[in-house]
Design a protein around this motif. Structure first.
Motif, PDB file in Angstrom:
ATOM      1  N   LEU A 169      -4.885  -3.669  -0.937  1.00 17.94           N
ATOM      2  CA  LEU A 169      -5.379  -3.294   0.394  1.00 17.94           C
ATOM      3  C   LEU A 169      -5.524  -4.538   1.268  1.00 17.94           C
ATOM      4  O   LEU A 169      -5.118  -4.564   2.429  1.00 17.94           O
ATOM      5  CB  LEU A 169      -6.731  -2.584   0.251  1.00 17.94           C
ATOM      6  N   ARG A 181     -19.685   1.429  -6.230  1.00 14.94           N
ATOM      7  CA  ARG A 181     -20.955   1.107  -5.566  1.00 14.94           C
ATOM      8  C   ARG A 181     -21.901   0.307  -6.450  1.00 14.94           C
ATOM      9  O   ARG A 181     -23.080   0.619  -6.574  1.00 14.94           O
ATOM     10  CB  ARG A 181     -21.604   2.391  -5.042  1.00 14.94           C
ATOM     11  N   GLY A 232     -11.098   8.829   0.622  1.00  7.81           N
ATOM     12  CA  GLY A 232     -10.293   9.853   1.284  1.00  7.81           C
ATOM     13  C   GLY A 232      -9.906   9.504   2.715  1.00  7.81           C
ATOM     14  O   GLY A 232      -9.098  10.213   3.328  1.00  7.81           O
ATOM     15  N   PHE A 233     -10.449   8.405   3.236  1.00  4.66           N
ATOM     16  CA  PHE A 233     -10.110   7.993   4.609  1.00  4.66           C
ATOM     17  C   PHE A 233      -8.617   7.702   4.682  1.00  4.66           C
ATOM     18  O   PHE A 233      -8.035   7.103   3.769  1.00  4.66           O
ATOM     19  CB  PHE A 233     -10.934   6.759   4.990  1.00  4.66           C
ATOM     20  N   ILE A 267       0.856  -1.174   0.000  1.00  2.00           N
ATOM     21  CA  ILE A 267       0.000   0.000   0.000  1.00  2.00           C
ATOM     22  C   ILE A 267       0.890   1.220   0.000  1.00  2.00           C
ATOM     23  O   ILE A 267       1.645   1.448   0.949  1.00  2.00           O
ATOM     24  CB  ILE A 267      -0.889  -0.001   1.262  1.00  2.00           C
ATOM     25  N   VAL A 310     -15.880   0.696  -0.639  1.00  4.33           N
ATOM     26  CA  VAL A 310     -15.529   2.108  -0.561  1.00  4.33           C
ATOM     27  C   VAL A 310     -16.669   2.900  -1.179  1.00  4.33           C
ATOM     28  O   VAL A 310     -17.147   2.555  -2.266  1.00  4.33           O
ATOM     29  CB  VAL A 310     -14.213   2.405  -1.315  1.00  4.33           C
ATOM     30  N   LEU A 325      -2.455  -5.005   3.712  1.00  2.00           N
ATOM     31  CA  LEU A 325      -2.832  -4.339   4.960  1.00  2.00           C
ATOM     32  C   LEU A 325      -3.649  -5.272   5.860  1.00  2.00           C
ATOM     33  O   LEU A 325      -3.236  -5.617   6.955  1.00  2.00           O
ATOM     34  CB  LEU A 325      -3.631  -3.079   4.627  1.00  2.00           C
ATOM     35  N   HIS A 334      -9.924   1.199  -4.197  1.00  6.74           N
ATOM     36  CA  HIS A 334      -9.728   0.208  -3.134  1.00  6.74           C
ATOM     37  C   HIS A 334     -10.976  -0.632  -2.890  1.00  6.74           C
ATOM     38  O   HIS A 334     -10.931  -1.640  -2.190  1.00  6.74           O
ATOM     39  CB  HIS A 334      -9.303   0.893  -1.823  1.00  6.74           C
ATOM     40  N   GLY A 335     -12.102  -0.213  -3.429  1.00  7.29           N
ATOM     41  CA  GLY A 335     -13.324  -0.993  -3.264  1.00  7.29           C
ATOM     42  C   GLY A 335     -13.782  -1.629  -4.556  1.00  7.29           C
ATOM     43  O   GLY A 335     -14.883  -2.166  -4.633  1.00  7.29           O
ATOM     44  N   ILE A 360      -5.233   6.034   5.289  1.00  6.32           N
ATOM     45  CA  ILE A 360      -4.730   4.664   5.451  1.00  6.32           C
ATOM     46  C   ILE A 360      -4.079   4.509   6.833  1.00  6.32           C
ATOM     47  O   ILE A 360      -4.182   3.469   7.476  1.00  6.32           O
ATOM     48  CB  ILE A 360      -3.705   4.321   4.341  1.00  6.32           C
ATOM     49  N   ASP A 365      -0.534   4.271  -1.073  1.00  6.22           N
ATOM     50  CA  ASP A 365      -1.432   5.422  -0.967  1.00  6.22           C
ATOM     51  C   ASP A 365      -1.522   5.908   0.475  1.00  6.22           C
ATOM     52  O   ASP A 365      -1.357   5.147   1.415  1.00  6.22           O
ATOM     53  CB  ASP A 365      -2.846   5.040  -1.433  1.00  6.22           C
ATOM     54  N   GLU A 366      -1.817   7.180   0.599  1.00  5.28           N
ATOM     55  CA  GLU A 366      -2.026   7.746   1.931  1.00  5.28           C
ATOM     56  C   GLU A 366      -3.492   7.695   2.310  1.00  5.28           C
ATOM     57  O   GLU A 366      -3.837   7.731   3.485  1.00  5.28           O
ATOM     58  CB  GLU A 366      -1.572   9.206   1.947  1.00  5.28           C
ATOM     59  N   ARG A 367      -4.338   7.687   1.283  1.00  4.33           N
ATOM     60  CA  ARG A 367      -5.763   7.723   1.546  1.00  4.33           C
ATOM     61  C   ARG A 367      -6.499   6.654   0.739  1.00  4.33           C
ATOM     62  O   ARG A 367      -6.024   6.219  -0.304  1.00  4.33           O
ATOM     63  CB  ARG A 367      -6.345   9.097   1.152  1.00  4.33           C
ATOM     64  N   ILE A 368      -7.658   6.275   1.238  1.00  2.00           N
ATOM     65  CA  ILE A 368      -8.514   5.320   0.538  1.00  2.00           C
ATOM     66  C   ILE A 368      -9.092   5.988  -0.710  1.00  2.00           C
ATOM     67  O   ILE A 368      -9.549   7.131  -0.648  1.00  2.00           O
ATOM     68  CB  ILE A 368      -9.663   4.868   1.476  1.00  2.00           C
ATOM     69  N   THR A 369      -9.040   5.271  -1.826  1.00  2.00           N
ATOM     70  CA  THR A 369      -9.669   5.763  -3.051  1.00  2.00           C
ATOM     71  C   THR A 369     -10.768   4.780  -3.447  1.00  2.00           C
ATOM     72  O   THR A 369     -10.826   3.662  -2.931  1.00  2.00           O
ATOM     73  CB  THR A 369      -8.653   5.845  -4.209  1.00  2.00           C
ATOM     74  N   LEU A 370     -11.603   5.198  -4.369  1.00  2.00           N
ATOM     75  CA  LEU A 370     -12.681   4.315  -4.819  1.00  2.00           C
ATOM     76  C   LEU A 370     -12.122   3.018  -5.380  1.00  2.00           C
ATOM     77  O   LEU A 370     -12.748   1.966  -5.282  1.00  2.00           O
ATOM     78  CB  LEU A 370     -13.547   5.022  -5.862  1.00  2.00           C
TER      79      LEU A 370
END
Lengths: 363, 363
Positions: free
Chosen positions: A43, A361, B127-128, A24, B158, A47, A33-34, B130, A26-31
């Motif tokens: 992820l 989604r 944006g959460f 990982i 996400v 992680l 990741h889902g 990590i 990235d610093e932040r969750i992005t779309l």
């Protein structure tokens, strides 16, 4: 299916891919990741596995399988969970409630387990219409009845307006494995055949069109369905079923990549054998999507011993959920961890896991 | 405990309450529907049970208990789920991850089941950080280790920025019941004693103060803890434990009401016997809260046969989680479905279930 020439450039890419350890950065969750694709695998492997590591979780199957009770008299169970955040919550052929029941029922069925009991956890946004909740519950009731499962325990949380989008549903499920089976994404063997139960891309395309941003009008509906009856019949033909998976997020391409990597094999598929209904194909062309990456909610991919493949397909075709079942490819020794597509035009290309986020989604 | 005079006005209210059938009259979901109190019970009994009705769900216990496998050789399992939407996600003494593990572990333990396996479903907002996810996973790892459970299956979704508030976690759990037990909120019997394992209100007060809106500074921390070790020791003393419940949302008052209604008995408790630590009492006074309604995450209420009550309390006090355990009341025949509090000042009042929403997103 004929062996095809694999260019050396391709082998180089394969080698690069082999050496990658999921990390990982990235610093932040992005779309993404889902998405069900590459970022989500990073992820999970980079992680979640690092922190919550244990032999059952490390299998990376869509469900955990374990035995409980006295040895010899114990029961083998499958246990799985899924959260549903689909938008819109109502769409042609289904809604978030039907999806939440069938999704977990299918993850159980993909281990060969007869689905028995579900839990349901609701996160509701303040202001959500009780009438909509009733529609969703009615649809869960019908889906549970159709699948032969009971929702036996639940939880409800309400968050302030704006802290969630309408309704999220989590279901977890328990199923029982009644035969001596060992189905896992890691069990594909060289020479096995790859079976697909029907046409692909219906669910993802339905959701995208239902969002209404594209002003497309079609007759496409979600394919959401409980797959246990189909799996049960397949197991009656033979227990030489090595891998079973429902290609949801990330589509058939991602599922086959997961199997190829988990089993350390190459999977070669024939584009001409993969059924896509005309309306889905048309919509995907307009939307710029490859149906191989589009989510399904009522289809399965099976990797089975070559000698039983035809019999299994024949039996599947007698089930309404498997009428279009067919062999779409085979398992080869090399290059390991790779999915190769023989295109309708006679070419060969690597089918990678979904990269980035195609359809947020979707379930 | 002495029988006290119950004024006739009180009996009238009791009669009114008895005749109430839970009905949903609201058009929209309100925060009160997630409170753990009266509105949530109306939602569950008036709506969820109407659609998803089955004998296991109708028990309205915090977990479903069922047997699987061959008769005589089968295993008895408990199955439960909870979603966690607490805000803030980090708070003194814990975080959403620790809560998510302990909450489900405790719902299993409250049926007398040894917690074994958990599922974890994450809903993450785009944006959460990590880094925050890592902290939460580390805390889930530690909590799982402490509780002796494994997270064996999971799911990650996400959603776009603004469609969820940072992170929601659902856990479901499976536990095994290894003794012949029958623990349920419906099993309280006249003459039984009511035991409380320790001081109340710590968790809810911690969260409220952590929101920082009140500029209170205290040393209060959440009491989140896995309660199986305590339950295990109680069961070693006696299996004459009739009801066990952890008083989370809605607090001890709501839990006792659930037991009184489910068992069709009256529960009478002594205010002077209910431990509340000074800091919590002080904070609750400033915040206008009654500690009886404030959530706990590491306490339990037990209804046990009178003849074993003292022995059980004695054993509980040897466990760090039960040092302040004591008998706080008893089960009476009438008025059924009612909780009566004998106040420290010699008065008697009905302790109703939580009405409205006191503390949204407390867990």
């Amino acid at each position: 299916m004929t062996e095809q020439f694999i260019p050396s450039e391709l082998f180089l890419r394969v080698e690069r891919k082999r050496r990658q350890k999921p990390k990982i950065r990235d610093e932040r969750i992005t779309l993404a990741h889902g998405s069900g694709g590459k970022a989500m695998h990073q992820l999970i492997e980079g992680l979640f596995l690092e922190y919550l590591s244990n032999p059952l979780l490390e299998m990376l199957d869509d469900q955990a399988v374990f035995e409980l009770g006295d040895e010899g008299h114990g029961v083998r169970l499958a246990f799985t969970t899924d959260s549903f955040v689909v938008t819109p919550i109502f769409f042609p052929g289904g809604d978030i409630g039907r999806l939440a029941v069938n999704g977990t029922v299918n993850d159980l069925a993909m281990s060969g387990a007869r689905p028995l009991y579900l839990s349901a956890g609701f996160i509701l946004e303040e202001g959500f219409l009780i009438g909509d909740l009733k529609r969703i519950l009615e649809s869960m009731r019908a889906a549970a009845e159709q699948a032969g499962v009971q929702v036996v325990t639940g939880d409800t949380k309400v968050v302030d307006k704006g802290a969630a989008d309408k309704i999220f549903i989590n279901t977890a499920g328990i199923g029982i494995i009644e035969r001596p089976l060992h189905i896992s994404a890691s069990r594909a063997q060289v020479g096995d055949k790859v079976i697909l139960s029907g046409s692909i891309g219906d669910h993802g395309t339905t959701i995208l069109i239902a969002r209404g941003e594209l002003e497309l009008e079609t007759e496409i509906t979600t394919d959401t369905a409980p797959l246990w009856s189909l799996v049960k019949e397949m197991l009656e033909v033979s227990t030489d079923i090595h891998c079973l998976r429902d290609p949801t997020r990330g589509g058939v391409a991602t599922t086959l990549n997961e199997i190829a990597m988990s089993s350390d094999v190459c999977i070669a598929i024939e584009e001409s054998q993969i059924p896509v209904c005309d309306e889905v194909r048309g919509a995907c062309e307009i939307l710029g999507l490859d149906p191989l990456y589009v989510a399904n909610e009522g289809k399965l991919v099976a990797v089975v011993a070559a000698e039983v493949a035809d019999q299994i397909v024949e039996r599947m075709r007698q089930n309404p959920l498997g009428q279009q079942a067919r062999i779409i490819g085979e398992v080869r020794a090399e290059p390991t961890g790779i999915v190769i597509l023989n295109t309708a035009f006679g070419g060969t290309r690597i089918v990678d896991m979904l990269v980035g986020e195609q359809l947020p989604r979707i379930c």
